[in-house]
Design a protein around this motif. Structure first.
Motif, PDB file in Angstrom:
ATOM      1  N   PHE A  71      -0.114  -6.831  -3.446  1.00  0.00           N
ATOM      2  CA  PHE A  71      -0.784  -6.050  -2.411  1.00  0.00           C
ATOM      3  C   PHE A  71      -0.777  -6.703  -1.032  1.00  0.00           C
ATOM      4  O   PHE A  71      -1.391  -6.171  -0.105  1.00  0.00           O
ATOM      5  CB  PHE A  71      -2.224  -5.760  -2.827  1.00  0.00           C
ATOM      6  N   LYS A  72      -0.091  -7.806  -0.871  1.00  0.00           N
ATOM      7  CA  LYS A  72      -0.054  -8.462   0.435  1.00  0.00           C
ATOM      8  C   LYS A  72       0.479  -7.495   1.497  1.00  0.00           C
ATOM      9  O   LYS A  72       1.537  -6.898   1.339  1.00  0.00           O
ATOM     10  CB  LYS A  72       0.835  -9.709   0.373  1.00  0.00           C
ATOM     11  N   ASP A  73      -0.301  -7.283   2.544  1.00  0.00           N
ATOM     12  CA  ASP A  73       0.050  -6.416   3.677  1.00  0.00           C
ATOM     13  C   ASP A  73       0.077  -4.934   3.336  1.00  0.00           C
ATOM     14  O   ASP A  73       0.638  -4.112   4.071  1.00  0.00           O
ATOM     15  CB  ASP A  73       1.413  -6.812   4.278  1.00  0.00           C
ATOM     16  N   VAL A  74      -0.539  -4.536   2.230  1.00  0.00           N
ATOM     17  CA  VAL A  74      -0.523  -3.136   1.805  1.00  0.00           C
ATOM     18  C   VAL A  74      -1.225  -2.225   2.809  1.00  0.00           C
ATOM     19  O   VAL A  74      -2.219  -2.603   3.428  1.00  0.00           O
ATOM     20  CB  VAL A  74      -1.189  -2.984   0.419  1.00  0.00           C
ATOM     21  N   HIS A  75      -0.713  -1.037   2.965  1.00  0.00           N
ATOM     22  CA  HIS A  75      -1.398   0.019   3.710  1.00  0.00           C
ATOM     23  C   HIS A  75      -1.836   1.124   2.752  1.00  0.00           C
ATOM     24  O   HIS A  75      -3.011   1.495   2.685  1.00  0.00           O
ATOM     25  CB  HIS A  75      -0.497   0.616   4.792  1.00  0.00           C
ATOM     26  N   THR A  76      -0.890   1.643   1.971  1.00  0.00           N
ATOM     27  CA  THR A  76      -1.145   2.738   1.027  1.00  0.00           C
ATOM     28  C   THR A  76      -0.597   2.335  -0.333  1.00  0.00           C
ATOM     29  O   THR A  76       0.422   1.641  -0.424  1.00  0.00           O
ATOM     30  CB  THR A  76      -0.436   4.027   1.498  1.00  0.00           C
ATOM     31  N   THR A  77      -1.261   2.776  -1.401  1.00  0.00           N
ATOM     32  CA  THR A  77      -0.757   2.471  -2.732  1.00  0.00           C
ATOM     33  C   THR A  77      -0.841   3.686  -3.638  1.00  0.00           C
ATOM     34  O   THR A  77      -1.783   4.482  -3.540  1.00  0.00           O
ATOM     35  CB  THR A  77      -1.509   1.277  -3.363  1.00  0.00           C
ATOM     36  N   VAL A 105      -8.169  -2.986  -2.664  1.00  0.00           N
ATOM     37  CA  VAL A 105      -9.215  -2.967  -1.638  1.00  0.00           C
ATOM     38  C   VAL A 105      -9.398  -4.355  -1.037  1.00  0.00           C
ATOM     39  O   VAL A 105      -9.525  -4.506   0.191  1.00  0.00           O
ATOM     40  CB  VAL A 105     -10.541  -2.447  -2.237  1.00  0.00           C
ATOM     41  N   ALA A 106      -9.387  -5.363  -1.888  1.00  0.00           N
ATOM     42  CA  ALA A 106      -9.552  -6.736  -1.404  1.00  0.00           C
ATOM     43  C   ALA A 106      -8.424  -7.131  -0.454  1.00  0.00           C
ATOM     44  O   ALA A 106      -8.624  -7.924   0.477  1.00  0.00           O
ATOM     45  CB  ALA A 106      -9.603  -7.699  -2.582  1.00  0.00           C
ATOM     46  N   ALA A 107      -7.246  -6.566  -0.680  1.00  0.00           N
ATOM     47  CA  ALA A 107      -6.088  -6.887   0.161  1.00  0.00           C
ATOM     48  C   ALA A 107      -6.046  -6.056   1.445  1.00  0.00           C
ATOM     49  O   ALA A 107      -5.177  -6.261   2.285  1.00  0.00           O
ATOM     50  CB  ALA A 107      -4.797  -6.680  -0.632  1.00  0.00           C
ATOM     51  N   GLY A 108      -6.978  -5.124   1.575  1.00  0.00           N
ATOM     52  CA  GLY A 108      -7.059  -4.336   2.801  1.00  0.00           C
ATOM     53  C   GLY A 108      -6.391  -2.977   2.749  1.00  0.00           C
ATOM     54  O   GLY A 108      -6.091  -2.396   3.805  1.00  0.00           O
ATOM     55  N   ALA A 109      -6.134  -2.445   1.558  1.00  0.00           N
ATOM     56  CA  ALA A 109      -5.518  -1.124   1.441  1.00  0.00           C
ATOM     57  C   ALA A 109      -6.353  -0.092   2.190  1.00  0.00           C
ATOM     58  O   ALA A 109      -7.581  -0.068   2.078  1.00  0.00           O
ATOM     59  CB  ALA A 109      -5.383  -0.721  -0.026  1.00  0.00           C
ATOM     60  N   GLN A 110      -5.687   0.763   2.931  1.00  0.00           N
ATOM     61  CA  GLN A 110      -6.383   1.794   3.698  1.00  0.00           C
ATOM     62  C   GLN A 110      -6.383   3.149   3.004  1.00  0.00           C
ATOM     63  O   GLN A 110      -7.154   4.034   3.375  1.00  0.00           O
ATOM     64  CB  GLN A 110      -5.744   1.928   5.086  1.00  0.00           C
ATOM     65  N   TYR A 111      -5.518   3.293   1.984  1.00  0.00           N
ATOM     66  CA  TYR A 111      -5.426   4.596   1.306  1.00  0.00           C
ATOM     67  C   TYR A 111      -4.930   4.369  -0.113  1.00  0.00           C
ATOM     68  O   TYR A 111      -3.944   3.652  -0.334  1.00  0.00           O
ATOM     69  CB  TYR A 111      -4.449   5.510   2.050  1.00  0.00           C
ATOM     70  N   ILE A 112      -5.616   5.001  -1.068  1.00  0.00           N
ATOM     71  CA  ILE A 112      -5.225   4.917  -2.477  1.00  0.00           C
ATOM     72  C   ILE A 112      -4.906   6.316  -2.994  1.00  0.00           C
ATOM     73  O   ILE A 112      -5.683   7.248  -2.807  1.00  0.00           O
ATOM     74  CB  ILE A 112      -6.352   4.302  -3.338  1.00  0.00           C
ATOM     75  N   ILE A 113      -3.755   6.453  -3.619  1.00  0.00           N
ATOM     76  CA  ILE A 113      -3.403   7.685  -4.338  1.00  0.00           C
ATOM     77  C   ILE A 113      -3.364   7.319  -5.814  1.00  0.00           C
ATOM     78  O   ILE A 113      -2.583   6.445  -6.219  1.00  0.00           O
ATOM     79  CB  ILE A 113      -2.038   8.245  -3.893  1.00  0.00           C
TER      80      ILE A 113
END
Length: 308
Positions: A71-77, A105-113
């Motif tokens: 998840f490093k640098d994740v935006h959306t997953t 979430v801990a890695a800073g994800a802004q959107y989860i699908i």
């Protein structure tokens, strides 16, 4: 600058379809850089993704350090979990899902699908582990501050190449499909590998619009009788559907498999695949995509399914 889309189940039908769709759509491929997550980066499917220029990363929900790296640098997953295949596996799937979500979430994800399911136990008043585990993860995601959307896949067309495939009956030249629901019970059929990504694409294109929404993914609603008729037309063999009493159907399965499948099939029979609002959910979802979806006839033909 493109956003990082982290896709779990990358070598499976759902995750693989999401990746293929994003790569094939010029606008999405500009907006998103893909990181494909798999437990085994050496498998041929993972290598094929790497050859397409996709970053392939190994991760496992039992290894938190691997999830941090994933998840490093994740935006959306896009997250898909392992479906329970035996009684008692529900809690394991919920734990898996929450672990992956927490890491995102801990890695800073802004959107989860998240690939979810209908709240079958809540609707029907009886537990359906194979659906309830996923809905419990959906509820958990909704309780968090991160924005999210959900995908509830229909009944996999691929099942009709396996356990649900027509089988010879005592009547010469006649094949049968047998199950617990009545012949007029409808299933939302989905070509999972080909079409999952076509439902995720609108969410990726307009995440704000679809935040909190559920996409109920299928081409159309087909009754069991429709399925038998289409098999007959495509294969040239006579296929008939037969409804079986629950105890008879259960007797054809190992007890562990029956413990998972029978509550789900009973839910289809009593409530509908997505519950009483199945048609309403499907109609809304189909209005959100203009993509060409695979009909059941097309699925059988392209997979050269024949009955020996």
């Amino acid at each position: 600058m493109s956003k990082l889309l982290v896709v779990f189940g990358a070598t499976g039908q759902q995750g693989g379809s999401v990746i293929s769709t994003v790569l094939a759509e010029p606008e999405l491929s500009k907006q998103y850089k893909i990181r494909a997550i798999t437990r085994d980066t050496s498998k041929p499917a993972a290598q094929a993704l790497a050859h397409k220029g996709v970053e392939v990363v190994q991760a496992d929900s039992d290894d938190k350090a691997s999830l941090q790296h994933a998840f490093k640098d994740v935006h959306t997953t896009f997250i898909v979990t392992t479906t329970p295949e035996s009684a008692g596996a529900k809690e394991a799937e919920i734990k898996q899902g929450k672990t992956i979500v927490d890491a995102a979430v801990a890695a800073g994800a802004q959107y989860i699908i998240f690939s979810s399911a209908a709240p079958a136990g809540q609707i029907g008043g009886k537990p359906v582990d194979i659906f309830d585990s996923k809905f419990e993860i959906e509820r958990y995601i909704r309780s968090l501050s991160v924005k999210s959307a959900f995908f509830a896949p229909g009944f996999f067309m691929e099942n009709f190449r396996g356990n649900a495939q027509p089988r010879p009956t005592p009547a010469p030249g006649v094949y049968g499909i047998a199950n617990i629901p009545s012949g007029d019970t409808v299933l939302p059929l989905l070509d999972t590998a080909a079409d999952t990504g076509k439902f995720i694409a609108p969410i990726l294109a307009q995440p704000e619009k679809y935040a909190g929404k559920v996409f109920y993914g299928c081409t159309a609603l087909y009754s069991y009788d429709d399925v038998a008729k289409i098999f007959t037309e495509v294969t040239g063999k006579t296929v008939k559907y037969k409804q079986l009493p629950t105890e008879v159907f259960s007797g054809f399965m190992p007890p562990a498999a029956a413990a998972v499948a029978v509550p789900m099939l009973t839910f289809f029979k009593e409530q509908g695949y997505y519950g009483p609002k199945t048609k309403e959910h499907v109609d809304w979802t189909l209005q959100q995509t203009s993509a060409k979806l695979t009909t059941f006839e097309e699925f059988l033909k392209k997979n050269n399914i024949s009955l020996a």
